[in-house]
Design an enzyme around this catalytic site. Structure first.
Site, short mmCIF file in Angstrom:
data_model
loop_
_atom_site.label_atom_id
_atom_site.label_comp_id
_atom_site.label_asym_id
_atom_site.label_seq_id
_atom_site.Cartn_x
_atom_site.Cartn_y
_atom_site.Cartn_z
N TYR A 78 9.85 -7.95 -44.93
CA TYR A 78 11.31 -7.48 -44.66
C TYR A 78 12.30 -8.31 -45.35
O TYR A 78 13.35 -7.75 -45.88
CB TYR A 78 11.35 -7.40 -43.18
CG TYR A 78 10.77 -6.17 -42.48
CD1 TYR A 78 9.62 -6.11 -42.05
CD2 TYR A 78 11.47 -4.92 -42.76
CE1 TYR A 78 8.89 -5.20 -41.45
CE2 TYR A 78 10.73 -3.78 -42.07
CZ TYR A 78 9.64 -3.71 -41.60
OH TYR A 78 8.89 -2.83 -40.90
N ARG A 121 12.28 -7.18 -48.84
CA ARG A 121 12.95 -6.08 -49.19
C ARG A 121 14.66 -5.81 -48.98
O ARG A 121 15.20 -5.18 -49.72
CB ARG A 121 12.49 -4.77 -48.12
CG ARG A 121 11.13 -4.44 -48.22
CD ARG A 121 10.29 -3.74 -47.30
NE ARG A 121 11.16 -2.39 -47.16
CZ ARG A 121 11.08 -1.57 -46.09
NH1 ARG A 121 10.23 -1.89 -45.18
NH2 ARG A 121 11.68 -0.08 -46.13
N HIS A 178 16.73 5.36 -38.07
CA HIS A 178 15.49 4.34 -38.21
C HIS A 178 16.11 2.97 -38.32
O HIS A 178 15.41 1.97 -38.40
CB HIS A 178 14.53 4.73 -39.30
CG HIS A 178 13.93 5.99 -38.99
ND1 HIS A 178 13.22 6.62 -39.85
CD2 HIS A 178 13.65 6.72 -37.81
CE1 HIS A 178 12.74 7.60 -39.42
NE2 HIS A 178 12.97 7.85 -38.11
N CYS A 201 17.47 -11.13 -32.34
CA CYS A 201 16.30 -11.82 -31.41
C CYS A 201 15.50 -10.96 -30.80
O CYS A 201 15.60 -9.92 -30.11
CB CYS A 201 16.81 -12.59 -30.55
SG CYS A 201 15.73 -13.72 -29.73
N CYS A 259 15.79 -12.06 -26.71
CA CYS A 259 16.90 -11.74 -25.90
C CYS A 259 17.75 -10.79 -26.42
O CYS A 259 18.84 -10.24 -26.00
CB CYS A 259 17.64 -12.99 -25.87
SG CYS A 259 18.63 -13.69 -27.43
N CYS A 308 18.58 -18.53 -27.86
CA CYS A 308 17.14 -18.78 -27.11
C CYS A 308 16.23 -19.08 -27.58
O CYS A 308 15.04 -19.22 -27.09
CB CYS A 308 16.94 -17.07 -26.28
SG CYS A 308 16.09 -16.23 -27.24
N SER A 337 9.90 13.54 -46.52
CA SER A 337 8.71 14.34 -46.61
C SER A 337 8.49 14.91 -45.21
O SER A 337 7.67 15.87 -45.09
CB SER A 337 7.40 13.20 -46.72
OG SER A 337 7.52 12.45 -45.67
N ALA A 370 17.77 13.83 -56.23
CA ALA A 370 18.54 13.72 -55.57
C ALA A 370 19.83 13.31 -56.42
O ALA A 370 20.83 13.73 -56.50
CB ALA A 370 18.71 12.66 -54.34
#
Ligand code: APR
Length: 261
Positions: free
Chosen positions: A75, A78, A126, A134, A137, A163, A205, A247
């Site tokens: 991630y 990304r 999403h 976190c 917590c 935490c 899709s 698009a």
């Protein structure tokens, strides 16, 4: 607004009439919306992320619990990718359409390209790649994150100042609930449409539910549902009209034609 590269964009008179006559437009967008910005989709042959990476190893709470540095690294890469690209003419056109019509943008995309193009996004159903919290917590995290320029195997997630738990990306993983408020807002905007209004279904899709069920809400509300996608999809049957092109080519053309009346 720049003219689309390549052959002229073919848009039917029906599509133009529907948009010219509409007072409200809800744009439901998916990964195809950001493809021409250089953000890979998930399921396109060869280039799709799920063609290269295993979603069960990267996009589930179980995958996170099994190996947080492995998931975080992906991630974080990304985040770097999204920060390095720009909105494309499709994003810009949707932002401009809001000067001509009442537009609500509902997206499955976790990037911020709609916002950077000037759109107000009603719902990220999403979640968002750039929101961190976190895992333990739930506290939001806005500290610095290390962003690799190339995919790396492992990267330790930041630590929660509250935490000491691990910080996770604010995206919805498979098996997780969608953010309730965002999804309810999306459904409410679609239910508020009526005959003469338009729902644009751009670059999805239509495979992942419950988001893939949203075009049907517009349909039941009586709106004209227009699909913008080079390919046939699992939601094509829920759409009255189809523009089989990209698009970044179609949306600027639509806006130009609506503006020029
Ligand atoms: N313009 C318009 N549509 C495009 C373009 C483009 N330039 N390029 C590809 N597409 C279309 C493809 O034909 C395909 O139908 O975009 C769609 C992308 O489909 P997916 O990769 O499945 O993306 P999406 O529908 O957004 O995925 C839904 O799945 O993996 C999860 O959470 C993730 O939000 C994502 C969800």
């Amino acid at each position: 607004m720049s003219q689309a590269e390549g052959p002229a964009v073919e848009v039917s008179e029906e599509v133009l009439e529907a948009l010219r006559g509409a007072s409200r437009v809800v744009a439901l967008t998916g990964a195809g919306m950001s493809a021409e910005s250089g953000v890979p989709t998930f399921r396109d042959a060869q280039s799709g992320l799920w063609e290269q990476f295993d979603p069960s190893q990267l996009a589930t709470p179980e995958a996170w619990r099994a190996d947080p540095p492995f998931v975080w690294a992906w991630y974080a890469w990304r985040v770097g990718l999204v920060r390095s690209v720009q909105p494309n003419p499709g994003h810009c056109a949707l932002a401009e359409l809001a000067d001509l019509r009442e537009v609500a943008v509902v997206t499955q995309n976790i990037d911020d390209l709609h916002e950077r193009a000037g759109s107000t996004v009603l719902a990220h159903v999403h979640g968002s790649l750039l929101d961190f919290r976190c895992m333990d917590c739930g506290a939001p995290y806005d500290g610095e994150i290390e962003v690799p320029t190339e995919p790396v195997e492992r990267l330790d997630p930041p630590t929660c100042p509250e935490c000491q738990g691990d910080i996770r990306p604010g995206v919805v993983w498979f098996g997780e609930e969608l953010p309730r408020a965002a999804f309810d807002d999306a459904v409410a905007a679609l239910e508020a449409l009526g005959p003469g209004d338009v729902c644009l279904v751009v670059g999805t899709s239509g495979i992942v539910y419950p988001a893939a069920g949203l075009p049907a809400v517009a349909l039941s509300a009586g709106a004209t549902v227009v699909e913008v996608n080079p390919q046939e999809t699992d939601v094509s049957d829920m759409c009255h009209l189809h523009v089989r092109d990209t698009a970044a080519r179609v949306l600027p053309t639509l806006v130009e034609r609506v503006r020029s009346g």
